[in-house]
Design a protein around this motif. Structure first.
Motif, PDB file in Angstrom:
ATOM      1  N   ALA A 100       6.600   2.419  -3.998  1.00  9.99           N
ATOM      2  CA  ALA A 100       6.174   3.621  -3.282  1.00  9.99           C
ATOM      3  C   ALA A 100       5.084   4.356  -4.053  1.00  9.99           C
ATOM      4  N   VAL A 101       5.238   4.477  -5.366  1.00 13.88           N
ATOM      5  CA  VAL A 101       4.227   5.155  -6.180  1.00 13.88           C
ATOM      6  C   VAL A 101       2.934   4.343  -6.200  1.00 13.88           C
ATOM      7  N   ASP A 102       3.039   3.004  -6.273  1.00 16.36           N
ATOM      8  CA  ASP A 102       1.842   2.163  -6.242  1.00 16.36           C
ATOM      9  C   ASP A 102       1.069   2.358  -4.944  1.00 16.36           C
ATOM     10  N   ALA A 103       1.808   2.504  -3.834  1.00 15.99           N
ATOM     11  CA  ALA A 103       1.141   2.727  -2.553  1.00 15.99           C
ATOM     12  C   ALA A 103       0.390   4.053  -2.556  1.00 15.99           C
ATOM     13  N   ALA A 104       1.004   5.095  -3.153  1.00 14.92           N
ATOM     14  CA  ALA A 104       0.329   6.390  -3.230  1.00 14.92           C
ATOM     15  C   ALA A 104      -0.913   6.311  -4.121  1.00 14.92           C
ATOM     16  N   LEU A 105      -0.824   5.554  -5.225  1.00 11.14           N
ATOM     17  CA  LEU A 105      -1.982   5.400  -6.111  1.00 11.14           C
ATOM     18  C   LEU A 105      -3.112   4.638  -5.428  1.00 11.14           C
ATOM     19  N   ARG A 106      -2.774   3.642  -4.621  1.00 11.13           N
ATOM     20  CA  ARG A 106      -3.810   2.910  -3.880  1.00 11.13           C
ATOM     21  C   ARG A 106      -4.509   3.835  -2.896  1.00 11.13           C
ATOM     22  N   GLU A 107      -3.727   4.731  -2.285  1.00 14.68           N
ATOM     23  CA  GLU A 107      -4.331   5.689  -1.368  1.00 14.68           C
ATOM     24  C   GLU A 107      -5.280   6.628  -2.110  1.00 14.68           C
ATOM     25  N   LEU A 108      -4.923   7.026  -3.315  1.00  9.67           N
ATOM     26  CA  LEU A 108      -5.805   7.879  -4.119  1.00  9.67           C
ATOM     27  C   LEU A 108      -7.129   7.175  -4.439  1.00  9.67           C
ATOM     28  N   ASP A 109      -7.070   5.860  -4.631  1.00  7.60           N
ATOM     29  CA  ASP A 109      -8.291   5.116  -4.940  1.00  7.60           C
ATOM     30  C   ASP A 109      -9.294   5.166  -3.797  1.00  7.60           C
ATOM     31  N   ASN A 110      -8.803   5.363  -2.573  1.00  2.61           N
ATOM     32  CA  ASN A 110      -9.676   5.380  -1.402  1.00  2.61           C
ATOM     33  C   ASN A 110     -10.181   6.778  -1.050  1.00  2.61           C
ATOM     34  N   LEU A 111      -9.802   7.770  -1.854  1.00  3.00           N
ATOM     35  CA  LEU A 111     -10.173   9.151  -1.575  1.00  3.00           C
ATOM     36  C   LEU A 111     -11.224   9.635  -2.569  1.00  3.00           C
ATOM     37  N   ARG A 121      -2.894  11.877  -9.871  1.00  2.00           N
ATOM     38  CA  ARG A 121      -2.896  10.504 -10.365  1.00  2.00           C
ATOM     39  C   ARG A 121      -2.128  10.411 -11.692  1.00  2.00           C
ATOM     40  N   GLN A 122      -2.356  11.360 -12.572  1.00  2.00           N
ATOM     41  CA  GLN A 122      -1.652  11.353 -13.848  1.00  2.00           C
ATOM     42  C   GLN A 122      -0.139  11.462 -13.652  1.00  2.00           C
ATOM     43  N   VAL A 123       0.243  12.340 -12.733  1.00  2.00           N
ATOM     44  CA  VAL A 123       1.675  12.511 -12.482  1.00  2.00           C
ATOM     45  C   VAL A 123       2.274  11.243 -11.891  1.00  2.00           C
ATOM     46  N   LEU A 124       1.574  10.648 -10.921  1.00  2.00           N
ATOM     47  CA  LEU A 124       2.086   9.430 -10.280  1.00  2.00           C
ATOM     48  C   LEU A 124       2.133   8.263 -11.259  1.00  2.00           C
ATOM     49  N   GLU A 125       1.127   8.162 -12.112  1.00  2.00           N
ATOM     50  CA  GLU A 125       1.153   7.094 -13.108  1.00  2.00           C
ATOM     51  C   GLU A 125       2.305   7.296 -14.087  1.00  2.00           C
ATOM     52  N   LEU A 126       2.603   8.540 -14.383  1.00  2.00           N
ATOM     53  CA  LEU A 126       3.743   8.816 -15.253  1.00  2.00           C
ATOM     54  C   LEU A 126       5.050   8.416 -14.568  1.00  2.00           C
ATOM     55  N   ARG A 127       5.150   8.724 -13.278  1.00  2.00           N
ATOM     56  CA  ARG A 127       6.336   8.302 -12.523  1.00  2.00           C
ATOM     57  C   ARG A 127       6.448   6.791 -12.479  1.00  2.00           C
ATOM     58  N   GLU A 129      -1.993  19.813  -0.178  1.00  2.00           N
ATOM     59  CA  GLU A 129      -2.262  18.999   1.006  1.00  2.00           C
ATOM     60  C   GLU A 129      -2.342  17.522   0.655  1.00  2.00           C
ATOM     61  N   LEU A 130      -2.969  17.222  -0.475  1.00  2.00           N
ATOM     62  CA  LEU A 130      -3.091  15.837  -0.906  1.00  2.00           C
ATOM     63  C   LEU A 130      -1.739  15.247  -1.267  1.00  2.00           C
ATOM     64  N   ARG A 131      -0.892  16.038  -1.920  1.00  2.00           N
ATOM     65  CA  ARG A 131       0.432  15.535  -2.281  1.00  2.00           C
ATOM     66  C   ARG A 131       1.258  15.231  -1.042  1.00  2.00           C
ATOM     67  N   LEU A 132       1.155  16.075  -0.011  1.00  2.00           N
ATOM     68  CA  LEU A 132       1.874  15.819   1.244  1.00  2.00           C
ATOM     69  C   LEU A 132       1.408  14.515   1.875  1.00  2.00           C
ATOM     70  N   ARG A 133       0.110  14.260   1.788  1.00  2.00           N
ATOM     71  CA  ARG A 133      -0.417  13.010   2.352  1.00  2.00           C
ATOM     72  C   ARG A 133       0.120  11.803   1.591  1.00  2.00           C
ATOM     73  N   LEU A 134       0.161  11.928   0.273  1.00  2.00           N
ATOM     74  CA  LEU A 134       0.657  10.809  -0.531  1.00  2.00           C
ATOM     75  C   LEU A 134       2.156  10.583  -0.338  1.00  2.00           C
ATOM     76  N   GLU A 147       5.567   3.060   2.877  1.00  2.00           N
ATOM     77  CA  GLU A 147       5.840   1.880   2.056  1.00  2.00           C
ATOM     78  C   GLU A 147       7.342   1.589   2.006  1.00  2.00           C
ATOM     79  N   LEU A 148       8.161   2.639   1.909  1.00  2.53           N
ATOM     80  CA  LEU A 148       9.611   2.440   1.922  1.00  2.53           C
ATOM     81  C   LEU A 148      10.070   1.833   3.238  1.00  2.53           C
TER      82      LEU A 148
END
Length: 520
Positions: free
Chosen positions: A426-437, A447-453, A473-478, A485-486
């Motif tokens: 699930a976190v990997d999916a959110a990070l991939r979405e960040l790469d497209n933004l 990104r730092q928080v998600l990578e830590l998770r 707003e971005l966190r809600l999207r992620l 993904e779940l």
């Protein structure tokens, strides 16, 4: 009267608090402690005179208990073990009811087949809560717990259907055709009505926005399914199960995360409260029930008690160890009959404690038959039900740690890592979405928080290191990406529904906190 009600309420409250404390400190099953405290309270002045209305017990306790179990069930896990589940929830329940009835009639033949079958139906369904909680605490394989939970879900409906037909047949002189017709109405009518309630409730839940209304609606739904079905002589249990399964599998996305989180938390607390209250009330009633059978020959009561308990335990052991392996050899699709190792089968055969549903059903035996005559030996039937519950709760749950150690049963490796794998995906999916933004300070902070998770598999999002307006707003999207993904992993069979719900609740909490910070 008011003083008596207050005294009983205080006994129940103290019993629940002390029972949880003792159970947590000693490892003794909650139900055992609750019953022991209730028995002691039953000798207190004012409490001993408490009498429970059969209809009140049936209507107050059964619908929410059944709804809770069905709502959090996993249909796909049930499908994988369909042969074992159906065999134990239908064949085993009917066999247990018949053998227990026969054992009682050997000692008390004047009870009659219909009343004896009512007792058999009351003690036929095991309570998965008592054994399941111990198994989960000891780290037993998840599939074993799931089979127990799903079996408990279906066998409640089967047992209650047999019970309703048996009670209706006492003194009525029904033919075989009448019994089959009643069974058809009970089963088909209950499932059909529950499906209608589930579909309508799903649409209504999608329109209700505020959290308190969602909680109240979820509390009312079990009774909306149960009571009308009972009034038209359909199975209220099957109606409630059908409604709960429909909403549990199709209605989660219709409810806002905050409402979903609070509603599910409310139901977990309510289920714990109702089960505890029922066991305390069992103990409170024990002295009165014991006094009601004081006029019976002691030898006959002891023989009947031993015979009924042995029949209840032996039929399950024989079915799981001998009949169930034969059913798996039937020419059916392999994915519907998952292989069960002998270690799991031995533990499953032993895990048959009776609990809250058996108590509620026995207490609901009417005082009078349909012909207006006293129900045959109702006090004896209630006493024997209590004996079975006490004997199985204590005798079958306390030895479980030793039994698991003896057969060397441990959780499977993929079960131990399933939660971590799902969170990582699930976190990997959110990070991939960040790469497209587009890059921004808020995105980099997230990104730092998600990578830590991802690296440390943290269960909750840490406090944000930025106060940028676009972060919320971005966190809600992620979060929504993580949910998708779940759902994909669940749809493709990579994780179980229990894991999906657990992590979804974490995401619900994340979203609730983000929205609260934004509104604040």
């Amino acid at each position: 009267m008011a003083v008596q009600v207050f005294a009983v309420a205080m006994v129940i409250a103290v019993g629940l608090l002390v029972g949880r404390f003792v159970a947590n400190r000693t490892g003794i099953p909650d139900a055992t402690v609750y019953v022991a405290l209730g028995v002691g309270a039953g000798f207190l002045p004012g409490v001993a005179e408490l009498r429970l209305s059969p209809d009140a017990v049936l209507l107050l306790f059964l619908p929410p208990l059944i709804y809770y179990a069905a709502f959090f069930s996993d249909p796909r896990e049930s499908l994988r073990n369909l042969v074992a589940v159906l065999g134990q929830s239908v064949g085993l329940v009917v066999a247990t009811a018949g053998v227990v009835a026969g054992a009682l009639l050997v000692v008390f033949p004047d009870v009659g087949w219909a009343a004896a079958l009512a007792l058999g139906a009351a003690v036929a369904p095991p309570d998965p809560v008592a054994a399941g909680s111990v198994l989960q605490r000891l780290g037993a394989p998840r599939r074993l717990v799931r089979v127990l939970e799903t079996e408990g879900l279906i066998n409640d409906g089967v047992a209650l259907t047999v019970f309703a037909v048996a009670v209706g047949a006492v003194g009525a002189g029904l033919t075989v055709g009448d019994v089959l017709a009643r069974l058809g109405i009970e089963v088909l009518g209950g499932i059909g009505f529950g499906l209608v309630v589930g579909v309508l409730a799903a649409r209504l839940r999608g329109r209700v926005r505020d959290v308190p209304s969602q909680v109240v609606l979820s509390l009312v739904l079990p009774y909306l399914a149960f009571v009308p079905a009972q009034l038209v002589h359909a199975s209220g249990v099957l109606a409630t199960v059908t409604t709960a399964v429909w909403l549990g599998t199709r209605g989660r996305g219709l409810v806002a995360p905050e409402a979903r989180l609070q509603t599910e938390t409310f139901w977990r607390a309510l289920n714990t409260l109702l089960v505890g209250v029922l066991f305390v009330l069992l103990g409170v009633q024990a002295p009165a029930v014991l006094g009601a059978v004081a006029g019976y020959p002691v030898g006959e009561v002891v023989v009947a008690s031993v015979a009924v308990v042995l029949a209840t335990v032996a039929v399950r052991i024989g079915w799981v160890l001998l009949v169930a392996p034969l059913l798996q050899r039937l020419p059916i699709r392999e994915e519907l009959a998952a292989h069960m190792p002998w270690q799991e089968r031995i533990v499953l055969a032993w895990c048959g404690p009776r609990g809250a549903v058996s108590l509620a059903v026995a207490l609901s035996i009417p005082l009078l038959t349909a012909a207006g005559e006293p129900f045959p030996r109702r006090d004896l039937l209630l006493f024997l039900t209590m004996v079975v519950v006490l004997a199985t709760v204590v005798g079958q749950t306390l030895p479980l740690p030793w039994l698991l150690a003896l057969v060397g049963l441990r959780p499977h490796e993929h079960e131990l890592t399933e939660g971590a794998r799902a969170r990582r995906a699930a976190v990997d999916a959110a990070l991939r979405e960040l790469d497209n933004l587009p890059s921004s300070s808020g995105a980099e902070a997230l990104r730092q928080v998600l990578e830590l998770r991802r690296d440390h598999l943290r269960e909750q999002l840490g406090s944000s290191s930025t106060s940028s307006s676009d972060t919320g707003e971005l966190r809600l999207r992620l979060i929504e990406v993580e949910r998708e993904e779940l759902r994909r992993m669940y749809d493709e069979g990579e994780i179980s529904r229990g894991t999906m719900v657990e992590i979804s609740q974490e995401l619900d909490l994340d979203e609730t906190n983000v929205r609260a910070r934004r509104s604040g």
